[in-house]
Design a protein around this motif. Sequence first.
Motif, PDB file in Angstrom:
ATOM      1  N   ALA A  38      14.863  -4.502  -0.781  1.00 47.56           N
ATOM      2  CA  ALA A  38      14.250  -3.174  -0.751  1.00 47.56           C
ATOM      3  C   ALA A  38      12.755  -3.299  -1.015  1.00 47.56           C
ATOM      4  N   PRO A  39      11.957  -2.434  -0.441  1.00 50.81           N
ATOM      5  CA  PRO A  39      10.501  -2.490  -0.695  1.00 50.81           C
ATOM      6  C   PRO A  39      10.186  -2.111  -2.130  1.00 50.81           C
ATOM      7  N   GLU A  40       9.009  -2.524  -2.580  1.00 49.09           N
ATOM      8  CA  GLU A  40       8.600  -2.234  -3.950  1.00 49.09           C
ATOM      9  C   GLU A  40       8.022  -0.830  -4.107  1.00 49.09           C
ATOM     10  N   TYR A  41       7.685  -0.189  -3.013  1.00 49.17           N
ATOM     11  CA  TYR A  41       7.127   1.165  -3.027  1.00 49.17           C
ATOM     12  C   TYR A  41       5.882   1.254  -3.925  1.00 49.17           C
ATOM     13  N   GLN A  46      -2.325  -0.513  -3.506  1.00 51.44           N
ATOM     14  CA  GLN A  46      -3.006  -1.489  -2.670  1.00 51.44           C
ATOM     15  C   GLN A  46      -4.425  -1.035  -2.374  1.00 51.44           C
ATOM     16  N   ASN A  47      -5.320  -2.004  -2.370  1.00 49.38           N
ATOM     17  CA  ASN A  47      -6.734  -1.745  -2.140  1.00 49.38           C
ATOM     18  C   ASN A  47      -7.121  -2.395  -0.818  1.00 49.38           C
ATOM     19  N   ILE A  48      -7.341  -1.581   0.189  1.00 48.70           N
ATOM     20  CA  ILE A  48      -7.648  -2.115   1.515  1.00 48.70           C
ATOM     21  C   ILE A  48      -9.004  -2.796   1.535  1.00 48.70           C
ATOM     22  N   PHE A  49      -9.910  -2.427   0.624  1.00 49.58           N
ATOM     23  CA  PHE A  49     -11.245  -3.034   0.641  1.00 49.58           C
ATOM     24  C   PHE A  49     -11.170  -4.531   0.361  1.00 49.58           C
ATOM     25  N   THR A  56      -4.527  -9.147   8.652  1.00 52.07           N
ATOM     26  CA  THR A  56      -4.921  -8.775  10.006  1.00 52.07           C
ATOM     27  C   THR A  56      -4.925  -7.257  10.139  1.00 52.07           C
ATOM     28  N   SER A  57      -5.492  -6.784  11.245  1.00 55.75           N
ATOM     29  CA  SER A  57      -5.527  -5.340  11.476  1.00 55.75           C
ATOM     30  C   SER A  57      -4.118  -4.782  11.655  1.00 55.75           C
ATOM     31  N   GLN A  58      -3.207  -5.564  12.218  1.00 53.50           N
ATOM     32  CA  GLN A  58      -1.829  -5.098  12.370  1.00 53.50           C
ATOM     33  C   GLN A  58      -1.158  -4.905  11.013  1.00 53.50           C
ATOM     34  N   GLU A  59      -1.391  -5.824  10.098  1.00 50.50           N
ATOM     35  CA  GLU A  59      -0.810  -5.687   8.758  1.00 50.50           C
ATOM     36  C   GLU A  59      -1.450  -4.538   7.994  1.00 50.50           C
ATOM     37  N   LEU A  60      -2.750  -4.365   8.145  1.00 48.78           N
ATOM     38  CA  LEU A  60      -3.438  -3.282   7.444  1.00 48.78           C
ATOM     39  C   LEU A  60      -2.971  -1.921   7.941  1.00 48.78           C
ATOM     40  N   LEU A  61      -2.776  -1.783   9.251  1.00 49.58           N
ATOM     41  CA  LEU A  61      -2.341  -0.498   9.788  1.00 49.58           C
ATOM     42  C   LEU A  61      -0.945  -0.128   9.298  1.00 49.58           C
ATOM     43  N   GLU A  62      -0.070  -1.111   9.121  1.00 53.96           N
ATOM     44  CA  GLU A  62       1.258  -0.822   8.586  1.00 53.96           C
ATOM     45  C   GLU A  62       1.155  -0.191   7.197  1.00 53.96           C
ATOM     46  N   THR A  63       0.204  -0.671   6.404  1.00 55.03           N
ATOM     47  CA  THR A  63       0.004  -0.106   5.069  1.00 55.03           C
ATOM     48  C   THR A  63      -0.676   1.249   5.126  1.00 55.03           C
ATOM     49  N   LEU A  64      -1.697   1.373   5.967  1.00 52.93           N
ATOM     50  CA  LEU A  64      -2.459   2.622   6.031  1.00 52.93           C
ATOM     51  C   LEU A  64      -1.624   3.762   6.589  1.00 52.93           C
ATOM     52  N   GLN A 226     -12.842   4.247   0.633  1.00 56.26           N
ATOM     53  CA  GLN A 226     -12.092   3.892  -0.564  1.00 56.26           C
ATOM     54  C   GLN A 226     -12.983   3.232  -1.604  1.00 56.26           C
ATOM     55  N   GLN A 227     -13.939   2.424  -1.147  1.00 58.98           N
ATOM     56  CA  GLN A 227     -14.859   1.779  -2.084  1.00 58.98           C
ATOM     57  C   GLN A 227     -15.728   2.821  -2.782  1.00 58.98           C
ATOM     58  N   VAL A 228     -16.219   3.801  -2.036  1.00 56.07           N
ATOM     59  CA  VAL A 228     -17.033   4.863  -2.641  1.00 56.07           C
ATOM     60  C   VAL A 228     -16.217   5.647  -3.662  1.00 56.07           C
ATOM     61  N   ILE A 229     -14.990   5.950  -3.328  1.00 53.35           N
ATOM     62  CA  ILE A 229     -14.145   6.712  -4.251  1.00 53.35           C
ATOM     63  C   ILE A 229     -13.848   5.897  -5.503  1.00 53.35           C
ATOM     64  N   ASN A 230     -13.600   4.601  -5.356  1.00 56.48           N
ATOM     65  CA  ASN A 230     -13.368   3.753  -6.529  1.00 56.48           C
ATOM     66  C   ASN A 230     -14.603   3.692  -7.422  1.00 56.48           C
ATOM     67  N   ASP A 231     -15.788   3.623  -6.815  1.00 50.48           N
ATOM     68  CA  ASP A 231     -17.018   3.648  -7.609  1.00 50.48           C
ATOM     69  C   ASP A 231     -17.173   4.980  -8.340  1.00 50.48           C
ATOM     70  N   LEU A 232     -16.820   6.055  -7.681  1.00 50.74           N
ATOM     71  CA  LEU A 232     -16.899   7.370  -8.330  1.00 50.74           C
ATOM     72  C   LEU A 232     -15.947   7.449  -9.512  1.00 50.74           C
ATOM     73  N   TYR A 233     -14.775   6.875  -9.367  1.00 46.50           N
ATOM     74  CA  TYR A 233     -13.839   6.863 -10.486  1.00 46.50           C
ATOM     75  C   TYR A 233     -14.434   6.139 -11.693  1.00 46.50           C
ATOM     76  N   ARG A 234     -15.050   4.983 -11.436  1.00 48.54           N
ATOM     77  CA  ARG A 234     -15.637   4.224 -12.549  1.00 48.54           C
ATOM     78  C   ARG A 234     -16.808   4.973 -13.181  1.00 48.54           C
ATOM     79  N   ILE A 235     -17.632   5.621 -12.358  1.00 50.02           N
ATOM     80  CA  ILE A 235     -18.760   6.383 -12.897  1.00 50.02           C
ATOM     81  C   ILE A 235     -18.268   7.556 -13.728  1.00 50.02           C
TER      82      ILE A 235
END
Length: 488
Positions: A38-41, A46-49, A56-64, A226-235
């Motif tokens: 079963a998947p871990e859900y 996951q951080n795409i950055f 690969t782009s195929q693996e990234l699209l499955e996650t996105l 996502q990188q901008v949002i992560n930076d905003l979270y830290r700020i």
Amino acid sequence: MAEVLSKLKILLPKRTKPKGTSVTATYNSDNPKEILSAPEYREHLQNIFSDRQTQTSQELLETLFESDPDMSAAVNAFLTTADIEPLILVQDPEGQVDRDGYKICAELLERLTVRRDYSKGFQRSKSLRVIAEEMRYMVLLRGGIAAEAVFDELLTLSEVRQVDLKNIKWQEPEPGRVVPFQDVGGGDPVPLDIPTFFVEYFRKAPNKAYSTSVFVSAINTIAARQQVINDLYRIMQVTGYPRITIKILEEVVARNAPANVRNDPVEFRRYLNARRSELAGQFAALRPDQPIAHYDSADISILNDKNPGMALDITAIINVLNAQNQAGLRTMATILGRGESGVNTATVEARIFALNAEAINGPVGDILSRILTMALRLQGSESRVVVRFPEVELRSEMELEAQLNLKANRLRQDLSDGLITDDEYHLWMYRRLRPDSSPELSGTGFMSAGGALAEGEVSPNDDPLGRSVSKASDKSVKSKANKNRPKK
């Protein structure tokens, strides 16, 4: 019959095993009784950055497709808008509707989508809607569809098995002819140079053998966003929220320190550090809104009580990233809930998106046409199957009632004049052939046999369409409803 069977031995793939071989993405040939993991859900963590550097782009699209809100919303909008019941035509070599072939095709679809044998265990019979939806999903994910038609011992279509194009490799033994292989890893590729394997693409470059998803261009924008949002979270964690600050009064602490400690500078410094660590441990788990009880040796206050973090305006940055993200997803701001340009712009955007969603039905209809045509011809018919998807319509059925009546009137006139057949009329209106109990009306002129009005009898009161076809000189007193009205 013997001649047909001899031809089928040439057309159908030759198997070394009686039941053939099959490999899916989840099948383990070494341990077929193994329970699928079963998947871990944990897609939300996951951080795409960082993952885009190793995947690969195929693996990234499955996650996105599952984790990114904009991409999942775009995929859901495409699948929902393009979910239309297909129109199935069966045409003979002359292009005319084949009633007998249509009945055979309907029986093939019934055997494909409805389970008949209940003596076996669990079986999932997919409906035609589910098969088409899965194909649309693969069109968006891989940029194409790969499927194998599986036939039973009676040469009846029993399954349409999709194959992930990510595992398909191509070989070009001669110019213009490519041969597919399925590379499942850990062994030799499985040859798929068989007539029961079908592939269709969506917007593939003609000079390339492999397809890509139309969403690939959105990966970099999603990563930057996502990188901008992560930076905003830290700020925000540092400057955006109120924090407790404790100022230790060194004079009070020194006055209450033991005499031997006050006289030794090294011990006194250790003593101060110990008291500071003690106070920090006591207030570490305390929220800013909780009450605090302390002595006068410490001065407690709230840091950032005026919200200085609000001075950082990142609206322009987010808007630029949203616009780029929207362009990469081939969708409109209205579809993603960001429309701010008014009703007229929203209507145009919705129409353009409907056309984009309608386009992904093209490869689905083509591959279903080829699969059903092969299944029909294996039954001895020379006709072909054409699967078409009607245009995407965003209006409800009640709103379309007036337009449907106009279409029915136009088609009935063509039917009366013999321009179309009865089967064509029923296909366009009801998406089925003419029932055997219905009379044939093509070319009988039933629309002009006493049903037409003379030029002077057209009245806007009798006919809702009369106002548009009547002349300006016509008077309403010509209506039968006004014939007995007294004159002034």
